[in-house]
Design a protein around this motif. Structure first.
Motif, PDB file in Angstrom:
ATOM      1  N   HIS A 174       0.788  -1.236   0.000  1.00  0.00           N
ATOM      2  CA  HIS A 174       0.000   0.000   0.000  1.00  0.00           C
ATOM      3  C   HIS A 174       0.816   1.280   0.000  1.00  0.00           C
ATOM      4  O   HIS A 174       0.307   2.313  -0.411  1.00  0.00           O
ATOM      5  CB  HIS A 174      -0.926   0.024   1.226  1.00  0.00           C
ATOM      6  N   CYS A 175       2.029   1.243   0.516  1.00  0.00           N
ATOM      7  CA  CYS A 175       2.761   2.497   0.756  1.00  0.00           C
ATOM      8  C   CYS A 175       3.963   2.683  -0.166  1.00  0.00           C
ATOM      9  O   CYS A 175       4.350   3.815  -0.456  1.00  0.00           O
ATOM     10  CB  CYS A 175       3.248   2.568   2.197  1.00  0.00           C
ATOM     11  N   PHE A 214      -1.305  -2.947  -4.705  1.00  0.00           N
ATOM     12  CA  PHE A 214      -2.316  -3.847  -4.164  1.00  0.00           C
ATOM     13  C   PHE A 214      -3.518  -2.998  -3.779  1.00  0.00           C
ATOM     14  O   PHE A 214      -3.416  -2.073  -2.989  1.00  0.00           O
ATOM     15  CB  PHE A 214      -1.729  -4.539  -2.939  1.00  0.00           C
ATOM     16  N   ALA A 215      -4.640  -3.326  -4.369  1.00  0.00           N
ATOM     17  CA  ALA A 215      -5.829  -2.531  -4.080  1.00  0.00           C
ATOM     18  C   ALA A 215      -6.576  -3.151  -2.907  1.00  0.00           C
ATOM     19  O   ALA A 215      -6.643  -4.359  -2.784  1.00  0.00           O
ATOM     20  CB  ALA A 215      -6.707  -2.508  -5.309  1.00  0.00           C
ATOM     21  N   ASP A 245      -2.538  -7.750  -7.559  1.00  0.00           N
ATOM     22  CA  ASP A 245      -3.115  -6.467  -7.958  1.00  0.00           C
ATOM     23  C   ASP A 245      -4.511  -6.525  -8.577  1.00  0.00           C
ATOM     24  O   ASP A 245      -5.023  -5.509  -9.017  1.00  0.00           O
ATOM     25  CB  ASP A 245      -2.194  -5.709  -8.932  1.00  0.00           C
ATOM     26  N   TRP A 246      -5.081  -7.679  -8.636  1.00  0.00           N
ATOM     27  CA  TRP A 246      -6.421  -7.777  -9.174  1.00  0.00           C
ATOM     28  C   TRP A 246      -7.443  -7.812  -8.036  1.00  0.00           C
ATOM     29  O   TRP A 246      -7.148  -8.292  -6.949  1.00  0.00           O
ATOM     30  CB  TRP A 246      -6.593  -9.076  -9.979  1.00  0.00           C
ATOM     31  N   THR A 247      -8.621  -7.325  -8.318  1.00  0.00           N
ATOM     32  CA  THR A 247      -9.722  -7.458  -7.368  1.00  0.00           C
ATOM     33  C   THR A 247     -10.925  -8.058  -8.096  1.00  0.00           C
ATOM     34  O   THR A 247     -11.275  -7.611  -9.199  1.00  0.00           O
ATOM     35  CB  THR A 247     -10.137  -6.088  -6.781  1.00  0.00           C
ATOM     36  N   TRP A 273     -20.861  -9.403 -11.281  1.00  0.00           N
ATOM     37  CA  TRP A 273     -19.455  -9.676 -10.974  1.00  0.00           C
ATOM     38  C   TRP A 273     -18.610  -8.566 -11.581  1.00  0.00           C
ATOM     39  O   TRP A 273     -19.049  -7.875 -12.503  1.00  0.00           O
ATOM     40  CB  TRP A 273     -19.006 -11.055 -11.480  1.00  0.00           C
ATOM     41  N   GLY A 274     -17.450  -8.411 -11.052  1.00  0.00           N
ATOM     42  CA  GLY A 274     -16.578  -7.356 -11.557  1.00  0.00           C
ATOM     43  C   GLY A 274     -15.121  -7.710 -11.344  1.00  0.00           C
ATOM     44  O   GLY A 274     -14.771  -8.493 -10.460  1.00  0.00           O
ATOM     45  N   ILE A 275     -14.292  -7.120 -12.162  1.00  0.00           N
ATOM     46  CA  ILE A 275     -12.851  -7.342 -12.051  1.00  0.00           C
ATOM     47  C   ILE A 275     -12.181  -5.978 -12.211  1.00  0.00           C
ATOM     48  O   ILE A 275     -12.636  -5.164 -13.014  1.00  0.00           O
ATOM     49  CB  ILE A 275     -12.395  -8.350 -13.134  1.00  0.00           C
ATOM     50  N   SER A 276     -11.167  -5.724 -11.416  1.00  0.00           N
ATOM     51  CA  SER A 276     -10.527  -4.412 -11.542  1.00  0.00           C
ATOM     52  C   SER A 276      -9.035  -4.521 -11.271  1.00  0.00           C
ATOM     53  O   SER A 276      -8.559  -5.475 -10.631  1.00  0.00           O
ATOM     54  CB  SER A 276     -11.165  -3.415 -10.573  1.00  0.00           C
ATOM     55  N   ARG A 277      -8.330  -3.537 -11.755  1.00  0.00           N
ATOM     56  CA  ARG A 277      -6.888  -3.485 -11.519  1.00  0.00           C
ATOM     57  C   ARG A 277      -6.477  -2.026 -11.378  1.00  0.00           C
ATOM     58  O   ARG A 277      -6.975  -1.173 -12.112  1.00  0.00           O
ATOM     59  CB  ARG A 277      -6.135  -4.119 -12.686  1.00  0.00           C
TER      60      ARG A 277
END
Lengths: 182, 306
Positions: A85-86, B35-36, B263-265, B285-289
């Motif tokens: 995150h940082c 990283f989300a 890094d995917w959600t 459903w959804g996918i995001s980066r």
């Protein structure tokens, strides 16, 4: 009448779309330019302003104790969270990058755990650091534990490329001139 | 020739897939990834904005059942950019496939969210303003407003797409996070820009929590802290001409987000209609980066620096 209204709406739509693109462009370019400007001209005085946000932490928040103090597992978990995150803003080794100041400086390292936790929770929104209260409280404390495990870097008055006093466990990157987006 | 036929069949069957692959292949040469920690909500908004300089690309799909008509799959793509720590701007494009009918482009939206207070408080307000340029064939059901009911969507695409809507939508995003729980309440007001149209009202509320509040020291895909589960509820509240709950539709949807260290959600939600006016099921459903440093990269490209 309907036709006029329709044509007004049509042109209004085009104008709004154009406005959207312009605003988005200004946003992207503006923030990029601000970053470049800050990179080139950021003076120690303005960087100090970023660190000065630490002083805004209320007394009660400063005095909060870190529940993970001295917990090596929390250091490892905090390191993982920091990387996720940082590190994008503060550099992989917390030595600072274009978008975020060094966290190895005395100002940060000597701040109480409660102060760092407060900054993480509240961000420094006007200087570009978002709030991180979306991370659960224990995770924020884990990051604080990790930050305090890093070794001290000389304060701002010393040369920017000064080496950290103790190279372990995380070696400091040469500190880049940094400033959050205003 | 055979390849063309196969491609055409794929295009007809999975129109959204082509859009996804296009977008994500364009972003392969993207800047650094982060990283989300995304919320699981699909309709409700919490008060967290995009990090400054980051671009998040999201693709969502909604499968909906339709009584008196054909089931549909509506899809949309969002490009969300953090201009500052207090301002996020977002552009959407949407389309839908109605089974046994056709696939149509249904419009675009431009959304802005402004954080109103600098520090965290018990309740954190964010102002949301959106301009919508859509046609009546739009079925993404990103919000359910006024007297929107299931039967509105039963007409064929050919009929629905003739009606164009230009709407201004405003929300006050109220959100609070305490002991790992997030609770968000979004009162919604919408105005079709035609003077004769009334102001419409709606709501969305949500609550969510990560499965674990403490991070484990190791990198892992299936750690409980990577999963956030919750529930959201949304629906219409009538309009200025006819306020109230009559002829409105409402949904209750359990939601889950899986934030991967790569890094995917992924998000999933199954929305159940709560009254006779609602679709029986809205499966989403959804996918995001998220791409950190996107603003910097664009700036460098435009200045001609490496």
């Amino acid at each position: 009448m309907k036709r006029t209204l329709a044509s007004v709406l049509q042109s209004g739509r085009a104008a709004l779309a154009a406005a959207g693109i312009v605003v988005l462009g200004i946003g992207v370019l503006g923030s990029a330019r601000a970053l470049a400007r800050n990179e080139a001209t950021a003076a120690p005085a303005t960087r100090t302003l970023t660190y000065a946000a630490l002083a805004e932490a209320p007394e009660k928040a400063r005095e909060r104790k870190n529940p993970f103090q001295g917990d090596l597992e929390a250091v490892a978990a905090g390191g993982k969270l920091f990387e996720q995150h940082c590190a994008g803003c503060h550099g992989r080794k917390a030595g600072g990058a274009r978008r975020g100041p060094s966290l190895l400086r005395e100002e940060v390292q000597q701040a109480t755990p409660g102060t760092l936790f407060w900054i993480l929770t509240n961000g420094v929104v006007r200087r570009g650091m978002p709030v991180w209260s979306k991370l659960p409280e224990p995770e924020r404390w884990q990051i604080v534990t990790f930050l305090h495990s890093l070794k001290l870097q000389p304060p701002l008055a010393l040369p920017m490329n000064a080496k950290p006093i103790n190279p372990e466990p995380v070696k400091a990157e040469p500190a880049a001139p940094v400033q959050h987006i205003p | 020739m055979v390849a063309c036929v196969v491609l055409e069949r794929i295009r007809k069957t999975f129109p959204g897939l082509i859009l996804i692959s296009l977008i994500f292949s364009l972003l392969l040469c993207a800047p650094s990834l982060v990283f989300a920690q995304e919320s699981p909500y699909i309709v409700t908004y919490d008060h967290y904005l995009e990090e400054p300089g980051s671009l998040e690309v999201e693709y969502f799909s909604t499968f909906g059942t339709q009584r008196g008509g054909n089931d549909f799959d509506a899809f949309w793509t969002e490009f969300e950019y953090g201009v500052t720590a207090w301002w996020t701007t977002e552009v959407y494009v949407s389309g839908q496939t109605t089974f046994n009918d056709s696939t149509v482009f249904t419009g675009d939206r431009w959304e802005n969210r402004f954080r109103l207070l600098q520090h965290e408080h018990i309740v954190n307000p964010v102002l949301y303003i959106e301009f919508e340029n859509t046609n009546a064939a739009d079925k993404i059901l990103k919000e359910v407003e006024g007297h929107d009911v299931e039967s509105d969507y039963a007409e064929s695409n050919a009929v629905l797409r003739k009606e164009h809507d230009h709407e201004l939508e405003m929300k006050l995003l109220l959100s609070s996070t305490f002991k790992g729980w997030n609770v968000a309440v979004n009162p919604i007001v919408t105005k079709n820009l035609l003077p004769s149209e009334p102001w419409e009202f709606a709501y969305a509320i949500g609550a969510s929590r990560p499965l674990a509040l403490k991070a484990s020291p190791n990198h892992c895909n299936f750690c409980p802290e990577n999963f956030i589960v919750g529930v959201e509820m949304y629906g219409g509240l009538g309009d200025t001409q006819s306020p109230g709950l009559h002829d409105t539709s409402h949904y209750l949807a359990p939601v889950v987000a899986w934030n991967l260290p790569s890094d995917w959600t992924f998000r999933m939600s199954s929305g159940f209609g709560l009254n006779e006016n609602s679709h029986r099921l809205l499966m989403r459903w959804g996918i995001s980066r998220e791409f950190s440093g996107f603003g910097e990269m664009v700036g460098r490209l435009l200045r001609g620096r490496p």
